[in-house]
Write a protein that holds these residues in place. Sequence first.
Motif: not given
Length: 310
Positions: A187, A180, A183-184
Motif C-alpha cells: 500500500r 510495516l 499486508e501493508q
Amino acid sequence: MKKLIAAALTGALVLGTVGTTVVFADDDDKTITVAASETPHSEILEQAKPILEKEGYDLEVTVFDDYVQPNEVVESGDFDANYFQHIPYLDSFNEEKGTHLVNAGGIHYEPFGIYPGTKDSLDDLEDGDTIAVPNDTTNEARALLLLQDNGIITLKDGVGLEATVNDIEENPHNVEIVELAAEQVARVADETAYIVLNGNYALQAGYSVAKDALAYEKSDSEAAKTYVNVIAVKEGNENSDKIKALVAALKSDEIKDFINEKYDGAVIPFDDSTEDAAAEDTADAADTEEAADADTDAAADTEAAEDTAE
C-alpha cells in the motif's frame, strides 16, 4: 452416514472426515496417499497423477484446510506423505509435538521479490531512498537478505534468517528501511522507492513475480533452500519406492513446466542441483585431502624404511 456404515460392513478403516469427504486408509503399496493444502500443493499433485499412473501408482490427494492434521495423519501412518509446509515449520512441529517427520524432497518455493515503488529500476537507487519491508521476524530477514543479494546493503556475518535492521553492517546509499506489517507493504508503493513482498501478498496486490519483480529470491539463495516446500513423510519411509516415485514425479520436467506456466513466477520449482554440486565439491575435497594424507603417510613410511636400511 451411509458411507460410514458401508465402510464398517466392508472392513475398511475410516480415518475421519475432511469437510464432507470421508477419508479411508489403504494398505495397497501401489496407492500413494498424500495430505495437502489446496493451493498450490493439491493443484500440483493433481498434475502428477498421470505421471505416477505410468509407473503403476494411484495417487490419492486429500485437501486439508489446517496445518496440524496433515502432519498428524502422516505420523500415525494413515497417510504416506504430506505436501504443504516448509522445513522450519516441519522442524518446529516435530519439536513441539514429538513427531518424527522428515523431508523426502524439496519441490517448490514461493519467492520474495523487490517491486517498483516510485522507481522502476534498481539502477535508479539513490542516497536516502526508502524501501518498505515486512516487519515480522521471518519475512523481514528474507527481505533484508534479498536486498543484500542485490548489493543494496550488507548484513553482519552469520545472521542469516534471523537478520533485523540492527544487523545492517554496510549501507552505502544510506537507504531507509521502512518496517510495516506484511499486508501493508504494497500500500506504500506510491510513497517509497521500492517495496519487498512475499509471493502471496504480491499476487494480492496485482503484481506478477515474473513480469514485475525487479529481483527475486533464486533457488540457490539461503531463503529458498530454507523455505522450500517439501514432501514430508514419517522417518524411515523416505527411501520407500513409492515415495521416491512421488518425489521424482513432482520434480519432473512436466511438473516444472506446469508450475512455471500456471503461477507466473509466484511459485517456482526448487532446483537442488546447487546443493548437490556443493555436496559433491565437499566430497571431492574430502577425497583430495584423504589422498594427500595417504601420500604423506607413504612418504613417511618410505623415509623410515630408508633410515632403517642405512
